[in-house]
Design a protein around this motif. Structure first.
Motif, PDB file in Angstrom:
ATOM      1  N   UNK A  57       0.825  -1.204   0.000  1.00 46.71           N
ATOM      2  CA  UNK A  57       0.000   0.000   0.000  1.00 46.71           C
ATOM      3  C   UNK A  57       0.864   1.260   0.000  1.00 46.71           C
ATOM      4  N   UNK A  58       0.666   2.137  -0.983  1.00 47.59           N
ATOM      5  CA  UNK A  58       1.452   3.378  -1.039  1.00 47.59           C
ATOM      6  C   UNK A  58       1.117   4.320   0.118  1.00 47.59           C
ATOM      7  N   UNK A  59       2.136   4.799   0.799  1.00 48.38           N
ATOM      8  CA  UNK A  59       1.939   5.763   1.883  1.00 48.38           C
ATOM      9  C   UNK A  59       1.337   7.038   1.305  1.00 48.38           C
ATOM     10  N   UNK A  60       0.337   7.575   2.000  1.00 41.99           N
ATOM     11  CA  UNK A  60      -0.329   8.794   1.564  1.00 41.99           C
ATOM     12  C   UNK A  60      -1.623   8.564   0.814  1.00 41.99           C
ATOM     13  N   UNK A  61      -1.882   7.315   0.381  1.00 39.43           N
ATOM     14  CA  UNK A  61      -3.108   7.022  -0.352  1.00 39.43           C
ATOM     15  C   UNK A  61      -4.300   7.074   0.609  1.00 39.43           C
ATOM     16  N   UNK A  62      -5.418   7.654   0.166  1.00 44.02           N
ATOM     17  CA  UNK A  62      -6.602   7.796   1.009  1.00 44.02           C
ATOM     18  C   UNK A  62      -7.635   6.738   0.662  1.00 44.02           C
ATOM     19  N   UNK A  63      -8.326   6.266   1.703  1.00 45.83           N
ATOM     20  CA  UNK A  63      -9.325   5.216   1.505  1.00 45.83           C
ATOM     21  C   UNK A  63     -10.348   5.262   2.628  1.00 45.83           C
ATOM     22  N   UNK A  64     -11.484   4.601   2.394  1.00 45.02           N
ATOM     23  CA  UNK A  64     -12.443   4.301   3.460  1.00 45.02           C
ATOM     24  C   UNK A  64     -12.217   2.863   3.888  1.00 45.02           C
ATOM     25  N   UNK A  65     -11.972   2.671   5.190  1.00 43.01           N
ATOM     26  CA  UNK A  65     -11.866   1.314   5.722  1.00 43.01           C
ATOM     27  C   UNK A  65     -13.262   0.877   6.155  1.00 43.01           C
ATOM     28  N   UNK A  66     -13.653  -0.315   5.736  1.00 40.13           N
ATOM     29  CA  UNK A  66     -14.991  -0.844   6.027  1.00 40.13           C
ATOM     30  C   UNK A  66     -14.851  -2.176   6.747  1.00 40.13           C
ATOM     31  N   UNK A  67     -15.595  -2.320   7.836  1.00 41.49           N
ATOM     32  CA  UNK A  67     -15.687  -3.615   8.511  1.00 41.49           C
ATOM     33  C   UNK A  67     -17.160  -3.991   8.553  1.00 41.49           C
ATOM     34  N   UNK A  68     -17.463  -5.210   8.161  1.00 40.62           N
ATOM     35  CA  UNK A  68     -18.851  -5.667   8.145  1.00 40.62           C
ATOM     36  C   UNK A  68     -18.895  -7.117   8.594  1.00 40.62           C
TER      37      UNK A  68
END
Length: 317
Positions: free
Chosen positions: A264-275
């Motif tokens: 995973x590239x440092x600085x990349x933005x994401x939504x973490x989802x747990x279901x």
């Protein structure tokens, strides 16, 4: 008499008020996990056509597949005639990827997707194959550029390479991954991707995601807010600025959900989802925005969620 009537009116008003309060405090419409997942599963669309004459199908999201005359053979390699049944699944958004179970990674490397499809064919309940004598002309596909406008290439679902691309001690993972199919001609038109279908399996209009930033590994665990047993847990990342959705497999060695090593590239933005699903059958859900940092760990709150809450989040991805 007047006093009695007034008392009765006051009592009636009080009853109405109490009833209204009870309605205001009604139980939230929590989402049943199995029903919710079934309602969001990628729908299989069914078509029929004459195998000897050839025919074209068009999916609800615009995918078009044209079958040449005599495009199908049976399990013994015999050319099939008469009516055949063709099914199609279209995955043309990040939300679709989330519920498809077919994530955008190749042996631990991130992929940007332009759309995924699954085509299958049967006659009298028996699976068919594309006629190998027609080479690249048996089934021609056009996928609309609804998910991505970038130039892509063709990837096919395949058995994961032994040990994965990064090797070593990897988390528990799906036995399948995406592998490039450069031997099949691929067209990047202004409005669609076009190619010949290599076989009746998952195919993906994809490209490897390139980022110059250093790569890292992240981990995550759910932070439960309800005192309830939760099963079927999944942890996923939906990236903000690229059409990429991945899962974090559970690594029994570290007892955490963990990304592939240094992927995973440092600085990349994401939504973490747990279901997941609790012991009463309701969805347990949590999400939070993250910016990838070196060796980060996320303790993500997870709770019993309503249908409206989960749907409101899905509308944002």
């Amino acid at each position: 008499m007047k006093a009695s009537l007034l008392s009765a009116a006051i009592l009636a008003t009080a009853i109405v008020s109490v009833t209204a309060c009870k309605k205001d405090k009604s139980t939230p419409n929590y989402a049943k996990a199995d029903d919710f997942m079934a309602s969001h599963a990628i729908k299989e669309q069914s078509f029929s056509g004459n195998a000897a004459a050839g025919f074209t199908i068009t999916g609800k999201d615009g995918t078009k597949v044209t079958f040449s005359p005599n495009a199908f053979v049976d399990g013994n390699g015999n050319v099939v005639s008469g009516n055949v049944t063709v099914t199609l699944k279209e995955v043309l958004s990040k939300k679709d990827v989330l519920f498809s179970g077919v994530m955008t990674e190749s042996n631990g490397q991130l992929l940007e997707s332009g759309g995924e499809i699954l085509v299958k064919a049967q006659k009298d309940g028996a699976d068919l194959r594309i006629n190998p004598a027609l080479q690249n002309d048996g089934a021609r596909v056009e996928i609309p550029k609804a998910m991505n406008k970038k130039d892509m290439g063709l990837f096919v679902q395949d058995k994961r390479q032994q040990g994965g691309a990064t090797g070593g001690n990897q988390p528990q993972q799906s036995p399948y991954t995406w592998n490039p199919a450069p031997y099949y001609p691929f067209g990047n038109g202004p409005n669609s991707y076009s190619f010949s279908l290599p076989s009746f399996t998952w195919v993906n209009c994809d490209r490897f995601y390139s980022d110059p930033n250093p790569k890292t590994t992240i981990t995550a665990l759910p932070a439960f807010q309800d005192n309830n047993q939760v099963t079927d847990l999944q942890v996923m990342l939906v990236f903000k600025n690229i059409t990429t959705v991945i899962t974090l497999p559970y690594d029994f060695t570290v007892q955490k959900f963990q990304s592939y090593q240094n992927s995973l590239p440092i600085g990349l933005q994401a939504d973490l989802i747990i279901i997941g699903k609790d012991s009463d059958g309701y969805i347990q859900f949590g999400t939070q925005p993250i910016t990838i940092s070196a060796n980060m760990h996320i303790d993500a709150p997870i709770h019993k969620a309503t249908q409206a809450e989960v749907d409101a989040f899905l509308a944002t991805i």
